[in-house]
Design an enzyme around this catalytic site. Sequence first.
Site, short mmCIF file in Angstrom:
data_model
loop_
_atom_site.label_atom_id
_atom_site.label_comp_id
_atom_site.label_asym_id
_atom_site.label_seq_id
_atom_site.Cartn_x
_atom_site.Cartn_y
_atom_site.Cartn_z
N LYS A 187 0.83 -1.21 0.00
CA LYS A 187 0.00 0.00 0.00
C LYS A 187 0.86 1.26 0.00
CE LYS A 187 -1.97 2.80 2.91
NZ LYS A 187 -2.04 4.05 2.11
N GLU A 263 10.37 1.52 9.87
CA GLU A 263 11.33 2.58 9.51
C GLU A 263 10.61 3.89 9.75
OE1 GLU A 263 14.36 2.10 8.72
OE2 GLU A 263 14.38 -0.01 8.18
N CYS A 297 13.40 11.16 5.73
CA CYS A 297 13.47 10.71 7.12
C CYS A 297 14.86 10.88 7.70
CB CYS A 297 13.04 9.24 7.19
SG CYS A 297 13.98 8.20 6.07
N GLU A 398 10.41 16.07 14.82
CA GLU A 398 10.58 15.96 13.36
C GLU A 398 9.63 16.94 12.68
OE1 GLU A 398 9.12 12.48 11.15
OE2 GLU A 398 11.11 12.37 10.25
P1 NAP Z 1 2.44 8.46 7.82
O1 NAP Z 1 1.37 9.44 7.99
O2 NAP Z 1 2.87 7.66 9.00
O3 NAP Z 1 1.97 7.50 6.63
C1 NAP Z 1 2.79 6.50 6.11
C2 NAP Z 1 1.95 5.46 5.43
O4 NAP Z 1 1.11 4.83 6.39
C3 NAP Z 1 1.02 5.98 4.35
O5 NAP Z 1 0.89 5.01 3.34
C4 NAP Z 1 -0.29 6.15 5.10
O6 NAP Z 1 -1.40 6.09 4.23
C5 NAP Z 1 -0.25 4.95 6.01
N1 NAP Z 1 -1.01 5.08 7.25
C6 NAP Z 1 -1.40 6.20 7.90
N2 NAP Z 1 -2.08 5.88 9.01
C7 NAP Z 1 -2.12 4.52 9.08
C8 NAP Z 1 -2.67 3.59 10.00
N3 NAP Z 1 -3.35 3.99 11.08
N4 NAP Z 1 -2.51 2.27 9.75
C9 NAP Z 1 -1.83 1.85 8.68
N5 NAP Z 1 -1.29 2.69 7.76
C10 NAP Z 1 -1.43 4.01 7.96
O7 NAP Z 1 3.77 9.12 7.26
P2 NAP Z 1 3.90 10.11 6.03
O8 NAP Z 1 3.47 11.45 6.49
O9 NAP Z 1 3.32 9.52 4.82
O10 NAP Z 1 5.48 10.06 5.80
C11 NAP Z 1 6.38 10.83 6.49
C12 NAP Z 1 7.00 10.06 7.65
O11 NAP Z 1 7.68 8.90 7.15
C13 NAP Z 1 8.06 10.85 8.36
O12 NAP Z 1 7.90 10.67 9.74
C14 NAP Z 1 9.36 10.22 7.89
O13 NAP Z 1 10.43 10.39 8.78
C15 NAP Z 1 8.97 8.81 7.74
N6 NAP Z 1 9.90 8.11 6.83
C16 NAP Z 1 10.78 7.20 7.35
C17 NAP Z 1 11.68 6.55 6.52
C18 NAP Z 1 12.67 5.56 7.07
O14 NAP Z 1 13.20 4.79 6.28
N7 NAP Z 1 12.95 5.55 8.35
C19 NAP Z 1 11.67 6.81 5.16
C20 NAP Z 1 10.76 7.74 4.66
C21 NAP Z 1 9.88 8.37 5.52
P3 NAP Z 1 -2.05 7.42 3.57
O15 NAP Z 1 -0.94 8.36 3.27
O16 NAP Z 1 -2.70 6.86 2.36
O17 NAP Z 1 -3.02 7.94 4.55
#
Ligand code: NAP
Length: 515
Positions: A187, A263, A297, A398
């Site tokens: 997803k 991650e 990230c 962050e």
């Molecule tokens: P997010 O809000 O946590 O969403 C990430 C993914 O999870 C999206 O596909 C989102 O779907 C889905 N999601 C949201 N709520 C969920 C739930 N309750 N259950 C299951 N899935 C759920 O993060 P983001 O804003 O997209 O991305 C930014 C974050 O990613 C930052 O914190 C960044 O540091 C982190 N990141 C970490 C890494 C690493 O390798 N450590 C790499 C890249 C990014 P929808 O968007 O469709 O709602």
Amino acid sequence: MALEPSNSDLPSHGLYINGAWRDAEGERTFTVTEPATGAALARVASASRADVDQAVAAARAAFDHGPWPHTPYYERAKILQQLAKLLEERAPELAELESRDGGVPLRATTFNDIPLGLHMLHTFGELARRSPYEPLPWTDFPTLAWSFVWRQPYGVCAQIIPWNFAFCMAIWKLGPALATGNTVIFKPSSLAPLTSIALVKMIDESGLLPRGVVNLVTGPGGETGEYLVSHPNVDKVAFTGSTEVGRKIMSIAAPHLKKVTLELGGKSPSILLPDADLDKAVDGALFGMFYHAGQLCEAGTRCFVPASLYDEVIERMVARTRQFRVGDPLDLATDIGPLISFKQRDSVERYIQLGRAEGAQLALGGARPSGPLYDQGSYLEPTIFTHVNNTSRLAQEEIFGPVFAVIRYDDIGEAITLANDSRYGLAGSIWSQDYQLALEVARRLRTGTVWINDHHVLNPYAPFGGFKESGTGREMGVAGLLEYTQATHIHVDFQQNRAGKLWWDALLPPVDDEG
Ligand code: NAP
Ligand code: MG
């Protein structure tokens, strides 16, 4: 993103389940927009629980009854590399799509992000050639035996990725899972799903994978994603995203004791040592901070600068950052594009207000760029705060946007202590010409990656992941592949004589005629 009926001539994308494309139940869709212009780009299926059930059932059947988990590892390796070659032909198309969908400058997607994703896929193919047999020493306790570890695929994997760095995220989820023989329900984020969808289309067109091995579900994280993670027929969850959602996923996975790799977020330090080559260190730290407008990230968002160099470094940073061209991501001259969404920009702007309120000094930026080019998109100027206190929220949370916190230190011990004083531990960089000193500092950072005189360089042979609240488990490298396997210890007994067996002494009644 908004849920609405599908009724326009925008490109529309369905769900990919058991080797076929189809609409979501009730033909529910959402619209994907371009961050630079707000224009609609595509309509994408929004999966219901029933759709997720079908995707999981397809992955389950492909794992339990299909050929993929039993396909020899060298065949799987060959398939991944064939796939990488096919994708290479489509690299320019993928680069443009990634730029439109995520607002990432075309320079970045063309020269780094897409080639890096393809390099990663090649490497996972290469790593897939690693034999799944791991010999152990012969043993004669209690009797002579030969033992080895056999690595099996983990099973049905739910994989969820964020919107940033979307193509690479998709590859580094699918590549290792497929290399080791798992089946997948994948997803992408609703904010930038298009290169993931394109990737799955290319996989489908290639005909290289058996039906049901890769399934794609799109839809809101809180609904589609959460239901997928909770599904009892999913064996492993691999999630990349925010720490907040990661924490929730771990608790949702707990009742079934699913394996979870996470991650998550970061607040990575970039430490300039007193002997750093300032031309390189300043540019490098700015790259660490502002690449993808800070929406990475492992971005180096806290920069530690020796007091003796502080004013000079700030002056150089401000001068260099003024040269960044903020603009249309599709223009090859652009260095920094818009943020992913207006909501994300609002959130970053709240941190800019907070930084001021906390007493940090705004040295540059802090506002939206003005002019007709910027009116429709979620643009924000690259922003530098100086005299930041490491305990402030600006330095601890962050932000995920172009906001740099520059922090002064007096001695290297203090720099290390401050760098480690964070709930995150994803990455860090050290800038120095003294490699011995840099290595000593590197070994004291509590982070999953340390770059010396560089930042953001992702090496698919190397494990990537976080300490502390930046996650658990590793992706990429051999360590990342092993996260997609379970170890079976196979013990082959070589004691031919019944009387020499452990059970002879330990349990069974003696038999007279044994020699
Ligand atoms: P997010 O809000 O946590 O969403 C990430 C993914 O999870 C999206 O596909 C989102 O779907 C889905 N999601 C949201 N709520 C969920 C739930 N309750 N259950 C299951 N899935 C759920 O993060 P983001 O804003 O997209 O991305 C930014 C974050 O990613 C930052 O914190 C960044 O540091 C982190 N990141 C970490 C890494 C690493 O390798 N450590 C790499 C890249 C990014 P929808 O968007 O469709 O709602
Ligand atoms: Mg988008």
